[in-house]
Design a protein around this motif. Structure first.
Motif, PDB file in Angstrom:
ATOM      1  N   ALA A  13       7.406  20.159 -12.545  1.00 21.96           N
ATOM      2  CA  ALA A  13       8.057  20.931 -13.602  1.00 21.96           C
ATOM      3  C   ALA A  13       9.089  20.090 -14.341  1.00 21.96           C
ATOM      4  N   GLU A  14       9.833  19.286 -13.596  1.00 22.73           N
ATOM      5  CA  GLU A  14      10.838  18.434 -14.210  1.00 22.73           C
ATOM      6  C   GLU A  14      10.190  17.378 -15.104  1.00 22.73           C
ATOM      7  N   LYS A  15       9.078  16.804 -14.643  1.00 25.45           N
ATOM      8  CA  LYS A  15       8.363  15.820 -15.456  1.00 25.45           C
ATOM      9  C   LYS A  15       7.837  16.457 -16.737  1.00 25.45           C
ATOM     10  N   THR A  16       7.373  17.690 -16.622  1.00 22.85           N
ATOM     11  CA  THR A  16       6.849  18.393 -17.790  1.00 22.85           C
ATOM     12  C   THR A  16       7.955  18.659 -18.803  1.00 22.85           C
ATOM     13  N   ARG A  17       9.087  19.141 -18.317  1.00 27.08           N
ATOM     14  CA  ARG A  17      10.215  19.410 -19.227  1.00 27.08           C
ATOM     15  C   ARG A  17      10.698  18.129 -19.891  1.00 27.08           C
ATOM     16  N   SER A  18      10.786  17.052 -19.099  1.00 24.95           N
ATOM     17  CA  SER A  18      11.255  15.768 -19.653  1.00 24.95           C
ATOM     18  C   SER A  18      10.305  15.259 -20.726  1.00 24.95           C
ATOM     19  N   TYR A  19       9.005  15.424 -20.493  1.00 29.70           N
ATOM     20  CA  TYR A  19       8.012  14.973 -21.471  1.00 29.70           C
ATOM     21  C   TYR A  19       8.145  15.760 -22.777  1.00 29.70           C
ATOM     22  N   ILE A  20       8.261  17.075 -22.657  1.00 35.17           N
ATOM     23  CA  ILE A  20       8.371  17.919 -23.845  1.00 35.17           C
ATOM     24  C   ILE A  20       9.674  17.634 -24.589  1.00 35.17           C
ATOM     25  N   ASP A  21      10.770  17.462 -23.840  1.00 37.47           N
ATOM     26  CA  ASP A  21      12.059  17.165 -24.476  1.00 37.47           C
ATOM     27  C   ASP A  21      12.026  15.843 -25.230  1.00 37.47           C
ATOM     28  N   ALA A  22      11.197  14.903 -24.749  1.00 42.45           N
ATOM     29  CA  ALA A  22      11.108  13.583 -25.382  1.00 42.45           C
ATOM     30  C   ALA A  22      10.228  13.601 -26.635  1.00 42.45           C
ATOM     31  N   HIS A  23       9.572  14.721 -26.898  1.00 43.63           N
ATOM     32  CA  HIS A  23       8.703  14.851 -28.070  1.00 43.63           C
ATOM     33  C   HIS A  23       9.145  16.080 -28.875  1.00 43.63           C
ATOM     34  N   PRO A  24      10.144  15.905 -29.751  1.00 47.05           N
ATOM     35  CA  PRO A  24      10.714  17.042 -30.497  1.00 47.05           C
ATOM     36  C   PRO A  24       9.688  17.840 -31.284  1.00 47.05           C
ATOM     37  N   SER A  25       8.680  17.171 -31.839  1.00 46.48           N
ATOM     38  CA  SER A  25       7.669  17.900 -32.620  1.00 46.48           C
ATOM     39  C   SER A  25       6.898  18.866 -31.735  1.00 46.48           C
ATOM     40  N   ILE A  26       6.560  18.412 -30.513  1.00 48.10           N
ATOM     41  CA  ILE A  26       5.862  19.287 -29.565  1.00 48.10           C
ATOM     42  C   ILE A  26       6.775  20.434 -29.143  1.00 48.10           C
ATOM     43  N   TYR A  37      -1.831  25.309 -24.586  1.00 46.91           N
ATOM     44  CA  TYR A  37      -1.302  24.762 -23.341  1.00 46.91           C
ATOM     45  C   TYR A  37      -2.324  23.897 -22.610  1.00 46.91           C
ATOM     46  N   SER A  38      -3.585  24.222 -22.754  1.00 45.18           N
ATOM     47  CA  SER A  38      -4.608  23.393 -22.108  1.00 45.18           C
ATOM     48  C   SER A  38      -4.661  22.014 -22.754  1.00 45.18           C
ATOM     49  N   SER A  39      -4.561  21.981 -24.090  1.00 42.35           N
ATOM     50  CA  SER A  39      -4.557  20.679 -24.784  1.00 42.35           C
ATOM     51  C   SER A  39      -3.302  19.895 -24.448  1.00 42.35           C
ATOM     52  N   LEU A  40      -2.157  20.591 -24.392  1.00 37.22           N
ATOM     53  CA  LEU A  40      -0.906  19.916 -24.046  1.00 37.22           C
ATOM     54  C   LEU A  40      -0.953  19.387 -22.626  1.00 37.22           C
ATOM     55  N   ALA A  41      -1.501  20.181 -21.713  1.00 39.26           N
ATOM     56  CA  ALA A  41      -1.605  19.742 -20.311  1.00 39.26           C
ATOM     57  C   ALA A  41      -2.463  18.485 -20.202  1.00 39.26           C
ATOM     58  N   ARG A  42      -3.565  18.450 -20.943  1.00 34.54           N
ATOM     59  CA  ARG A  42      -4.432  17.262 -20.899  1.00 34.54           C
ATOM     60  C   ARG A  42      -3.732  16.042 -21.490  1.00 34.54           C
ATOM     61  N   LEU A  43      -2.924  16.261 -22.519  1.00 36.22           N
ATOM     62  CA  LEU A  43      -2.169  15.155 -23.104  1.00 36.22           C
ATOM     63  C   LEU A  43      -1.155  14.599 -22.103  1.00 36.22           C
ATOM     64  N   ILE A  44      -0.452  15.497 -21.415  1.00 38.24           N
ATOM     65  CA  ILE A  44       0.528  15.055 -20.409  1.00 38.24           C
ATOM     66  C   ILE A  44      -0.176  14.364 -19.246  1.00 38.24           C
ATOM     67  N   LYS A  46      -2.855  12.621 -19.385  1.00 37.68           N
ATOM     68  CA  LYS A  46      -3.236  11.284 -19.845  1.00 37.68           C
ATOM     69  C   LYS A  46      -2.036  10.348 -19.904  1.00 37.68           C
ATOM     70  N   ASP A  47      -0.909  10.842 -20.452  1.00 39.63           N
ATOM     71  CA  ASP A  47       0.254   9.983 -20.658  1.00 39.63           C
ATOM     72  C   ASP A  47       1.022   9.701 -19.364  1.00 39.63           C
ATOM     73  N   LEU A  48       1.056  10.683 -18.446  1.00 35.56           N
ATOM     74  CA  LEU A  48       1.852  10.529 -17.230  1.00 35.56           C
ATOM     75  C   LEU A  48       1.009  10.256 -15.989  1.00 35.56           C
ATOM     76  N   GLY A  49      -0.311  10.287 -16.142  1.00 34.02           N
ATOM     77  CA  GLY A  49      -1.178  10.015 -15.005  1.00 34.02           C
ATOM     78  C   GLY A  49      -1.155  11.110 -13.952  1.00 34.02           C
ATOM     79  N   ILE A  50      -0.990  12.364 -14.389  1.00 34.40           N
ATOM     80  CA  ILE A  50      -0.982  13.519 -13.487  1.00 34.40           C
ATOM     81  C   ILE A  50      -2.371  14.160 -13.511  1.00 34.40           C
ATOM     82  N   GLU A  51      -2.857  14.612 -12.352  1.00 42.46           N
ATOM     83  CA  GLU A  51      -4.240  15.092 -12.256  1.00 42.46           C
ATOM     84  C   GLU A  51      -4.376  16.605 -12.238  1.00 42.46           C
ATOM     85  N   ASN A  52      -3.303  17.336 -11.946  1.00 40.64           N
ATOM     86  CA  ASN A  52      -3.397  18.778 -11.759  1.00 40.64           C
ATOM     87  C   ASN A  52      -3.173  19.514 -13.086  1.00 40.64           C
TER      88      ASN A  52
END
Length: 229
Positions: A13-26, A37-44, A46-52
């Motif tokens: 959850a913290e990684k997700t919040r940090s990622y979103i906070d780092a992308h103001p447009s998102i 949310y499914s597209s955003l989850a797939r983007l995260i 890809k960028d963070l190497g998370i599988e779930n």
């Protein structure tokens, strides 16, 4: 086992919040409900190497719920710009000098003279240099004052565009970033930017003067049409 699992979810959850906070447009799109949310989850993923993906979607939705109850950040910015106005000065130069105590000491008398002459000059000091923004007619006086051997660089044929905002800008974050993003998207290079209380000053080349002024004008006009009352 349960503690470890809970700790893992908190970390995600913290990684997700940090990622979103780092992308103001998102973040702005999430607050407006414009994100898949499914597209955003797939983007995260890809960028963070998370599988779930499912866990990421849940984390995104939970953060979106928090954002939806907070004030719209972009709206706060537009409220400031709605009450802002532009001023422009041509024939500006920038003298960059060594950051040496003797340079600032020598500038003291020049400051006093310019004060009596009602001339405007901005001085910005960093760890490595002193940047002096002034009318082009002051270039020779500035160079004589600081000493040519202390001058690192001189830039001429510049324009100063000042966005003069209400005092609320002091407590509103993101206004400068919003303006810089719009100028950057238009391909305009900002030579220098200075924030002085309620004034946000952009220095651009004379060749970019019309485009830069038009972009900033559109920002204000858009704010006026979006924020009513």
């Amino acid at each position: 086992m349960n503690m470890a699992k809970g700790s893992s979810k908190e970390s995600l959850a913290e990684k997700t919040r940090s990622y979103i906070d780092a992308h103001p447009s998102i973040k702005d799109c999430i607050s407006k409900g414009l994100v898949s949310y499914s597209s955003l989850a797939r983007l995260i993923m890809k960028d963070l190497g998370i599988e779930n993906e499912e866990a990421l979607m849940i984390a995104c939705r939970r953060y979106a719920d928090k954002l939806s109850v907070t004030s719209d950040h972009e709206k706060d910015v537009l409220k400031i710009l709605k009450d802002s106005r532009l001023e422009m000065r041509t024939k500006i130069c920038i003298v960059t000098a060594k950051n040496d105590w003797t340079v600032l000491h020598k500038m003291d008398n020049l400051f006093k003279d310019l004060w009596n002459e009602n001339s405007v000059m901005q001085v910005v000091q960093s760890a490595s240099a002193v940047t002096i923004i002034a009318d082009r007619n002051l270039k020779d006086r500035i160079m004589d004052t600081v000493g040519k051997f202390n001058v690192i660089k001189i830039r001429e044929n510049l324009v100063e565009i000042a966005v003069k905002s209400p005092e609320r800008i002091v407590d509103t974050s993101g206004v400068i970033a919003y303006l810089i993003t719009n100028l950057s998207d238009a391909g305009i290079n900002i030579e220098e930017t200075v924030s002085c209380h309620t004034d946000t000053i952009f220095i651009v080349k004379e060749s970019d003067m019309i485009d830069a002024y038009s972009v900033l004008t559109r920002c204000i006009q858009s704010a006026e049409s979006t924020i009513k009352g």
